[in-house]
Design an enzyme around this catalytic site. Structure first.
Site, mmCIF file in Angstrom:
data_model
loop_
_atom_site.group_PDB
_atom_site.id
_atom_site.type_symbol
_atom_site.label_atom_id
_atom_site.label_comp_id
_atom_site.label_asym_id
_atom_site.label_seq_id
_atom_site.Cartn_x
_atom_site.Cartn_y
_atom_site.Cartn_z
ATOM 1 C CG HIS A 147 35.464 79.731 67.735
ATOM 2 N ND1 HIS A 147 35.422 80.995 66.667
ATOM 3 C CD2 HIS A 147 36.388 78.995 66.734
ATOM 4 C CE1 HIS A 147 36.196 81.152 65.885
ATOM 5 N NE2 HIS A 147 36.773 79.846 65.711
ATOM 6 C CG ASP A 179 35.001 77.267 59.867
ATOM 7 O OD1 ASP A 179 35.849 76.886 60.797
ATOM 8 O OD2 ASP A 179 35.213 76.644 58.885
ATOM 9 C CB SER A 180 37.850 79.892 62.616
ATOM 10 O OG SER A 180 38.674 80.098 63.890
ATOM 11 C CB ALA A 181 42.107 80.122 60.194
ATOM 12 C CG MET A 191 41.193 78.457 65.658
ATOM 13 S SD MET A 191 41.871 80.111 65.266
ATOM 14 C CE MET A 191 41.063 81.005 66.611
#
Length: 326
Positions: free
Chosen positions: A298, A165-167, A1
């Site tokens: 990220h 990962d991320s969301a 993201m």
């Protein structure tokens, strides 16, 4: 993201007004047209020559899953751990068929080795949250049922891991917290062996670590969440801030161990550390593994999959999955 920004209103060159723009991840036009600039064309499943992994898609109604079977599964009676992976993309972009995720899952399946299940959940704004959470809970139940022949024949349902990962890391936390929620006529699910949260997207009204204290900056950090989940109570919704006052206790996490990955250049870095510390406070330090990658941003491993630091992160994930192999 990618880093997200608060909604803006501009005018496109073709006269179609842009009513919401969240960095490079999602652009929404007044006409209803959507653009996801970072998303590459999808790739199909099949045999991966580089790893020897086979993959297939299984359609399950509102959602689907891409399964990965490594060459090691061919060994007679060889039961492999099962890794349920949830992709990132701010709840609004990417899929299990995105080239970067397909490549990573092929490598993860081969390296562990493990039967991997990449969940293709519904995205906002076409399907606003909690649709994505619900799809992933249903997918986890489906995996644990052993309904798929690959999972039934080669998976060890006593060694099931979550990763995302991320969301997708955010969703993995939600799955671990609500893992015991099941239909009244269903057999209570077994505990998950572990969860790997890679650069998880958590946020909150109060800053932690060296996060921005600026109110406008904090609003930008949650802008996409508010858009994808209009029914949210705000930044301190327990789904976005697991450490918020009144959030369900982290002792409810239905996994024995947790690995949290952070990146030095990621604005979510401090939130990842706070989450790892909060889990360690209730489950014990030995139950939590923290990995911070210096000099990277990220989800860097998706953009530079052949770099040394991406390989190091993959190696650490493999070691985490295999740490307590039977």
């Amino acid at each position: 993201m990618a880093s997200v920004t608060a909604p803006t209103t501009t005018t496109a060159a073709d006269g179609d007004e842009v009513v919401h723009e969240f960095g490079p991840i999602l652009r929404v036009y007044k006409s209803g047209r959507l653009e996801r600039p970072l998303v590459a064309p999808p790739v199909g499943p099949g045999h991966d020559d580089a790893t020897g992994v086979d993959s297939k898609d299984v359609h399950l109604g509102d959602y689907s899953a891409r399964l990965y079977l490594p060459p090691a599964a061919a060994a007679d009676g060889n039961r492999l751990p099962v890794v349920v992976y949830v992709h990132g993309g701010g709840f609004v972009a990417e899929s299990a068929a995105s080239p970067s995720y397909h490549r990573f899952l092929n490598r993860l399946a081969a390296a562990c080795p493990a039967v991997c299940v990449s969940v293709d959940y519904r995205l906002a704004p076409e399907h606003l949250l909690p649709a994505g959470y619900e799809d992933c809970i249903a997918a986890l139940r489906w995996v644990l049922s052993g309904a798929d022949p690959w999972v039934a024949a080669h998976g060890d349902l006593g060694r099931v891991f979550l990763a995302g990962d991320s969301a997708g890391g955010n969703i993995c936390h939600h799955l671990a917290m609500h893992h015991h929620a099941h239909h009244p006529d269903a057999t209570p699910p077994s505990r998950l062996r572990g969860a790997v949260l890679i650069h998880p997207w958590f946020w909150g009204s109060e800053a932690v670590g060296e996060e921005t204290r600026d109110a406008e900056g904090r609003a930008r950090g949650a802008g996409l969440w508010m858009y994808a989940c209009p029914g949210t109570s705000g930044m301190d919704d327990p789904r976005m801030n697991p450490m918020a006052p009144g959030a369900p206790g982290l002792e409810r996490l239905a996994c024995d161990r947790v690995m949290v990955c952070a990146a030095e250049g990621d604005f979510l870095r401090w939130r990842a550390h706070a989450y790892a510390n909060a889990v360690a406070a209730v489950k014990g330090e030995a139950a939590v593994e923290m990995l911070e990658t210096a000099g990277e941003g990220h989800v860097f491993y998706l953009f530079d999959p052949d770099g040394d630091k991406a390989k190091e992160m993959l190696d650490r994930m493999v070691a985490f999955v295999n740490a307590d192999a039977a």
